[in-house]
Write an enzyme that holds these catalytic residues in place. Structure first.
Site, PDB file in Angstrom:
ATOM      1  N   ALA A  58       0.827  -1.204   0.000  1.00  0.00           N
ATOM      2  CA  ALA A  58       0.000   0.000   0.000  1.00  0.00           C
ATOM      3  C   ALA A  58       0.872   1.268   0.000  1.00  0.00           C
ATOM      4  O   ALA A  58       2.036   1.230   0.399  1.00  0.00           O
ATOM      5  CB  ALA A  58      -0.895  -0.016   1.237  1.00  0.00           C
ATOM      6  N   SER A 105      -1.962  -2.701  -4.971  1.00  0.00           N
ATOM      7  CA  SER A 105      -2.808  -2.727  -3.770  1.00  0.00           C
ATOM      8  C   SER A 105      -4.070  -1.893  -3.961  1.00  0.00           C
ATOM      9  O   SER A 105      -4.034  -0.828  -4.583  1.00  0.00           O
ATOM     10  CB  SER A 105      -2.008  -2.166  -2.587  1.00  0.00           C
ATOM     11  N   GLN A 125      -4.981  -6.318  -6.370  1.00  0.00           N
ATOM     12  CA  GLN A 125      -5.251  -6.864  -5.026  1.00  0.00           C
ATOM     13  C   GLN A 125      -6.502  -6.207  -4.485  1.00  0.00           C
ATOM     14  O   GLN A 125      -6.625  -4.976  -4.467  1.00  0.00           O
ATOM     15  CB  GLN A 125      -4.052  -6.597  -4.106  1.00  0.00           C
ATOM     16  N   TYR A 185      -9.421  -5.743  -1.373  1.00  0.00           N
ATOM     17  CA  TYR A 185     -10.012  -5.902  -0.048  1.00  0.00           C
ATOM     18  C   TYR A 185     -11.520  -5.746  -0.232  1.00  0.00           C
ATOM     19  O   TYR A 185     -11.957  -4.889  -1.017  1.00  0.00           O
ATOM     20  CB  TYR A 185      -9.516  -4.819   0.915  1.00  0.00           C
ATOM     21  N   THR A 199      -7.153 -10.595  -0.704  1.00  0.00           N
ATOM     22  CA  THR A 199      -6.375 -10.802   0.527  1.00  0.00           C
ATOM     23  C   THR A 199      -7.295 -11.324   1.613  1.00  0.00           C
ATOM     24  O   THR A 199      -8.296 -10.685   1.954  1.00  0.00           O
ATOM     25  CB  THR A 199      -5.698  -9.481   0.932  1.00  0.00           C
ATOM     26  N   LYS A 216      -4.835 -14.608  -1.323  1.00  0.00           N
ATOM     27  CA  LYS A 216      -3.519 -14.258  -0.753  1.00  0.00           C
ATOM     28  C   LYS A 216      -3.619 -14.285   0.772  1.00  0.00           C
ATOM     29  O   LYS A 216      -4.461 -13.579   1.343  1.00  0.00           O
ATOM     30  CB  LYS A 216      -3.112 -12.861  -1.223  1.00  0.00           C
ATOM     31  N   SER A 261       1.121 -16.801   2.201  1.00  0.00           N
ATOM     32  CA  SER A 261       1.600 -15.502   2.680  1.00  0.00           C
ATOM     33  C   SER A 261       1.151 -15.299   4.116  1.00  0.00           C
ATOM     34  O   SER A 261       0.072 -15.764   4.507  1.00  0.00           O
ATOM     35  CB  SER A 261       1.000 -14.381   1.802  1.00  0.00           C
ATOM     36  N   HIS A 310       1.387 -12.047   5.110  1.00  0.00           N
ATOM     37  CA  HIS A 310       1.299 -10.582   4.993  1.00  0.00           C
ATOM     38  C   HIS A 310       2.626  -9.941   5.438  1.00  0.00           C
ATOM     39  O   HIS A 310       2.649  -8.864   6.031  1.00  0.00           O
ATOM     40  CB  HIS A 310       0.140 -10.072   5.853  1.00  0.00           C
ATOM     41  N   ASP A 332       4.917 -15.452  -0.858  1.00  0.00           N
ATOM     42  CA  ASP A 332       5.721 -14.267  -0.542  1.00  0.00           C
ATOM     43  C   ASP A 332       6.096 -14.291   0.929  1.00  0.00           C
ATOM     44  O   ASP A 332       5.586 -15.095   1.702  1.00  0.00           O
ATOM     45  CB  ASP A 332       5.017 -12.958  -0.939  1.00  0.00           C
ATOM     46  N   GLY A 333       7.038 -13.423   1.297  1.00  0.00           N
ATOM     47  CA  GLY A 333       7.464 -13.325   2.693  1.00  0.00           C
ATOM     48  C   GLY A 333       8.915 -13.708   2.872  1.00  0.00           C
ATOM     49  O   GLY A 333       9.264 -14.888   2.803  1.00  0.00           O
ATOM     50  N   GLY A 386       7.912  -7.930  -1.276  1.00  0.00           N
ATOM     51  CA  GLY A 386       7.186  -6.749  -0.822  1.00  0.00           C
ATOM     52  C   GLY A 386       8.156  -5.637  -0.453  1.00  0.00           C
ATOM     53  O   GLY A 386       8.480  -4.759  -1.284  1.00  0.00           O
TER      54      GLY A 386
END
Ligand SMILES: Cc1cc2nc3c(=O)[nH]c(=O)nc-3n(C[C@H](O)[C@H](O)[C@H](O)COP(=O)(O)O)c2cc1C
Length: 365
Positions: free
Chosen positions: A79, A106, A128, A130, A156, A231, A253, A255, A286-287, A309
């Site tokens: 974001a 995002s 992505q 929400y 997400t 995600k 993920s 986050h 990811d991560g 990220g």
């Protein structure tokens, strides 16, 4: 400064960014245990290289849902990227396209999705999502993403509410006055702190729909033909449900350690997810990806694509779009070298037997 690693960018970003933004980008939830696990778990894996396998020509290209990529790395949704640099999401998206990588935008970007699409027409972009309490607003985001030629929806699922990120609470995180959430007008475009908590937590609590269940995947699927990616999946059980509900892919993920703390590192969670659904769904991760050999480890354990990220944000903060291009070149070179030195001229040569836990070798007798 000459940047030769992700950590070089990270160190310089610490100097470039002001406190409110730096803490927002850097932090994890609560004690930041999972944030640490994401890195430590990669370091605990050992590579078992094979020799004498002609690695003069490397082939790293791959495709997902008909889109071709030069190698299996993409940019995760992060974001509010214009806090890092005025190039913001446009710069990151363009850099991804130049490197032949997918870019995930995002919902909470500073730049409207249409402007990112216009600035980076050559880049394969995913949106992505929400789910907002206002379902008409959520639907309009989906329609806008379709019109702007985004190729997938990344829902997400690990953030029905936001975990506490202590630095953001201390800073009473809010967006600088010259920035807003570019996809929205009015109340939904502003992140400000009114109660002395993190402004983003307040925003999420007031706007995001925390009643969302698996039934809402059906709702989303009848809205759009775009492939739906979940995600934030960390278990075999949820991966199986993602398959049952007709999702096209999942991103393993946590986050980036910013939601539930004490969850496993994503590279630790990956094997159970791959065992459950590996051949039926596109499984991505990811991560904690910081090195070329991390990409290799994730692919060996069954991921088809991995995402970064924070590294992209550190590079953006250091030198805008150029910084992100440089970062991706470094990671690409390191990944290529890892493939050559493990004896893998193609992605299909990467085998799970090439990555083992450190306990395989300890204690050495
Ligand atoms: C500052 C920041 C903002 C993020 N914003 C979002 C977001 O808007 N939506 C989302 O799904 N994930 C978001 N994430 C999570 C990332 O997509 C990704 O899962 C995570 O950063 C990967 O870990 P890494 O930073 O170690 O590479 C954010 C992560 C960070 C660090």
């Amino acid at each position: 400064m000459s940047f030769v690693s992700v950590s070089d960018f990270e160190k310089q970003a610490m100097v470039e960014l002001e406190q409110n933004a730096l803490d927002y980008y850097r932090s994890g939830a609560w004690e930041e245990l999972t944030l640490g696990y994401n890195r430590e778990a990669f370091k605990r894996l050992r590579l078992r290289p094979r020799c004498l396998r002609n690695v003069a020509q490397l082939e790293t290209s791959c495709s997902i849902w008909g889109e071709h990529f030069k190698w299996p790395l993409g940019i995760a949704p992060v974001a509010m990227q214009r806090m890092a640099h005025p190039d913001g999401e446009k710069g990151t998206a363009r850099a991804a396209g130049r490197a032949g990588c997918p870019f995930i935008l995002s919902t909470l970007s500073n730049t409207p999705l249409e402007e990112v699409a216009a600035a980076a027409p050559e880049t394969c972009k995913w949106f992505q999502l929400y789910i907002y309490k206002d379902r008409a607003l959520t639907e309009s985001l989906v329609r806008r993403a379709e019109r702007a030629d985004f190729k997938a929806l990344v829902l997400t699922v690990d953030a029905p509410i936001f975990a506490q990120r202590r630095a953001d609470v201390r800073n009473k995180f809010c967006l600088p006055a010259h920035l807003s959430l570019g996809n929205f007008q009015g109340a939904q475009s502003n992140v400000a702190s009114s109660t002395g908590d993190s402004g983003l937590s307040e925003y999420v609590a007031s706007q995001f729909d925390s009643t969302v269940t698996w039934q809402d995947i059906k709702w989303l699927k009848q809205l759009t033909q775009l492939p739906i990616v979940l995600k934030g999946i960390l278990t075999a059980e949820d991966a199986e449900l993602a398959r049952e509900f007709g999702c096209a892919g999942i991103i393993v993920s946590n986050h980036g350690g910013r939601q539930l703390d004490s969850t496993p590192a994503t590279i630790e969670a990956l094997p159970e997810v791959v065992r459950a659904v590996g051949t039926n769904l596109i499984v991505m991760l990811d991560g904690g990806i910081r090195e070329g050999n991390d990409i290799f480890k994730a692919l060996a354990l069954g991921a088809q694509m991995v995402f970064i990220g924070r590294p992209a944000i550190w590079a953006l903060a250091c030198d805008g779009q150029r910084g992100v291009e440089h970062l991706l070149t470094l990671l690409r070179n390191d990944f290529d070298i890892t493939m050559a030195l493990t004896g893998c001229p193609t992605l299909a040569d990467i085998q799970s037997s090439m990555v083992v836990p450190e306990s395989t070798y300890c204690p050495i007798k």
